[in-house]
Motif scaffolding. Structure first.
Motif: not given
Ligand code: SF4
Ligand code: SF4
Ligand code: SF4
Ligand code: SF4
Lengths: 339, 195
Positions: B26, B77, B79, B97, B100, B103-104
């Motif tokens: 993160t 997804w 969010c 964050d 994210y 997702k990654g």
């Protein structure tokens, strides 16, 4: 003229062209000299960070490094797109907060002969610069055509007032900065309850049902408050609410026609600049009929009718006694009866 | 890479390990371990109704080491990065964050159920890597042809409208120093892999 570095972002000469066209002359009037940084790249929007962390931040930091190099004397870097602003500000902050990230980004930048020391560039959003550096008195002094008679719903969206990594906003959920600015232009400003609710951003692209519902709420609410138009500070909000309004109407069988323009466009109009040059007319939901109201006898500001909230099917709620009117409304939605 | 089909027996510290992994990936200091499960995030979230798990539940899953389930959840997804939860969280967790990051990670492990969102991100990133700029026309065209063929008829009037109002660039903008940008991005990608 005070000098600022300017990061336009990709939408400024594409879908957000009206923003780019209007903000330059408006800033000139206000004595802000915006110097576009050289050969900037896209900030990655909200997509890159969801794919790979270091490249995403290196991409943003390349712009910061270029900005740091082009500073002559501590000028701040100004962005007008909320997503760009937040990306730049977040990169600057997180490179400090997690030195490991900062180091990594700099190792990557080094491959391109660049370097960025976090904290060396001050990152600002245009609205905040106008409010704090220019000030409302200066704005009022430039108004030659007050927007009296025009009822506007100020819509900030989310990424400008939140998460606010640099602590520039007094209020993160219901700030009234844009309200004040529009009032200084002479407009009749609606107290818009959804002013910092999200428009869904990229949801129109990846989960249309979700995105269109978020847009519906905003447009519906603006209409209930009898707004002639919505006013935005972000190209992504603008394209969502403007360009997807048609698809939203088709999806929900509604007939909304809510124009949405950039705050700089209205500033330009109030400053007596040619509306066409301010990009008025580029919006899909035409704002020109509403702009004709300016200067006309304002109708007695009718208080908004209570919004007709759609009954919300909530599978988890306890059964509660209902008012008769509610019950009939609910009976029309089969989902409600079934529960 | 072979993805394990069955999750390994819950080791005592697997929760800690997954939580640390998420935190390490993160951007800022995630503060994820500070979550007190108060639920303020889910209660503030405009997308909660469409999520498999509220953010609070997701964080409990992360702490319990339920990696596979967490990465298959549609929550990250859904969010929309509105940061409502972030400014309200009493513990200052960098919720958006973390989304994210998840997702990654889901992208990496190809553990998502709907390929539309990662597909969009991929095309977007591909463009930025090639041109240094995003190019709305190319992005939308490729994305819609692949994922939303049926939406095209509805989109046509909008596309025409944007075009006639001068809001669509027919050609992508390219930055001058694309070589430099590529060098930076590939070095960053290498660094990302070693972690
Ligand atoms: S947020 Fe949008 S406009 Fe701003 S640089 Fe990124 S892609 Fe371009
Ligand atoms: S309201 Fe929508 S487009 Fe605007 S900043 Fe928020 S997510 Fe982005
Ligand atoms: S609001 Fe913060 S502390 Fe509360 S559940 Fe969410 S993440 Fe945890
Ligand atoms: S940032 Fe994401 S998780 Fe938090 S409230 Fe907004 S949509 Fe929900």
């Amino acid at each position: 003229m005070s000098r600022y570095l300017y990061y336009p972002g990709c939408s400024m000469d594409g879908s957000g062209r009206a923003y780019g066209e209007s903000l330059i002359p408006v800033c000139e009037k206000l004595g802000l000299n915006l110097a576009e940084i050289d050969d900037w790249n896209c900030c990655g929007a909200t997509e890159y960070v969801g794919v790979s962390l270091s490249p995403a931040y290196a991409l943003i930091a390349r712009n910061l490094a270029i900005a740091a190099k082009s500073k002559t004397d501590g000028e701040p870097l100004v962005a007008a797109c909320s997503a760009c602003y937040l990306n730049l500000a977040k990169a600057d902050n997180y490179m400090k907060e997690r030195p490991q990230l900062g180091e990594r980004v700099n190792v990557a930048l080094d491959a391109g002969g660049l370097h960025y020391d976090p904290g060396s560039v001050e990152i600002r959003h245009l609205l905040e610069v106008i409010m704090n550096d220019v000030g409302l008195d200066q704005v009022r002094a430039n108004v030659v055509k007050p927007l009296a008679g025009l009822r506007v719903a100020p819509y900030l969206g989310c990424m400008l007032p939140r998460p606010d990594p640099d602590h520039r906003w007094k209020n993160h959920e219901r700030p009234d900065d844009l309200d004040q600015l529009l009032a200084a232009l002479g407009a009749d400003v609606v107290d818009f309850p959804l002013k910092t609710e999200c428009c869904g951003g990229h949801m129109t692209q990846i989960a249309p049902k979700v995105g269109l519902e978020l847009i519906r709420r905003l447009v519906d609410e603006a209409e209930h408050h009898l707004a002639d138009m919505m006013v935005t500070v972000c190209p992504m909000c603008q394209i969502n609410i403007d360009a997807y309004q048609g698809e939203m109407n088709a999806e929900f069988h509604t007939k909304h026609k809510m124009p949405i323009v950039f705050f700089t466009q209205l500033m330009g109009v109030a400053f007596g600049l040619d509306p066409k040059k301010m990009g008025i007319g580029r919006e899909l939901t035409d704002a020109r009929p509403a702009l004709k109201k300016i200067g006309k006898e304002a109708q007695p500001a009718a208080d908004p009718v209570a919004p007709a909230h759609r009954p919300r099917p909530d599978k988890r709620a306890l059964p509660m006694p209902r008012m008769e009117s509610e019950a009939t409304a609910a009976a029309e939605t089969p989902a409600e009866v079934a529960r | 890479m072979v993805v394990a089909q069955v999750s390994p027996p819950l080791a005592v510290d697997s929760g800690v390990r997954f939580l640390e992994e998420v935190s390490a990936k993160t951007a800022g200091v995630s503060r994820l371990e500070m979550c007190i499960q108060c639920g303020t995030c889910g209660g503030s979230c405009p997308s909660a109704d469409d999520m498999d798990h509220t953010p609070r539940m997701l964080f409990a899953m992360i702490r319990a080491g339920m990696k596979e389930q967490a990465l298959r959840s549609n929550t990250p997804w859904m969010c929309v990065s509105c940061y409502h939860c972030v400014v309200r969280c009493p513990q200052g967790v960098h919720i958006a964050d973390v989304m994210y990051t998840l997702k990654g990670m889901a992208e990496q492990e190809k553990s998502y159920r709907d390929s539309t969102p990662p597909g969009f991100a991929r095309v977007f990133v591909g463009q930025v890597e090639t041109f240094g700029r995003s190019w709305e026309l190319g992005l939308t065209a490729r994305h819609y042809l692949r994922h939303f063929i049926l939406r095209l008829p509805r989109m046509t009037p909008m596309a025409a409208g944007l075009f006639f109002r001068g809001r669509i660039g027919i050609l992508p903008h390219r930055i001058r120093q694309r070589k430099q940008l590529h060098a930076i991005l590939s070095r960053a990608e290498e660094l990302e892999k070693v972690s």
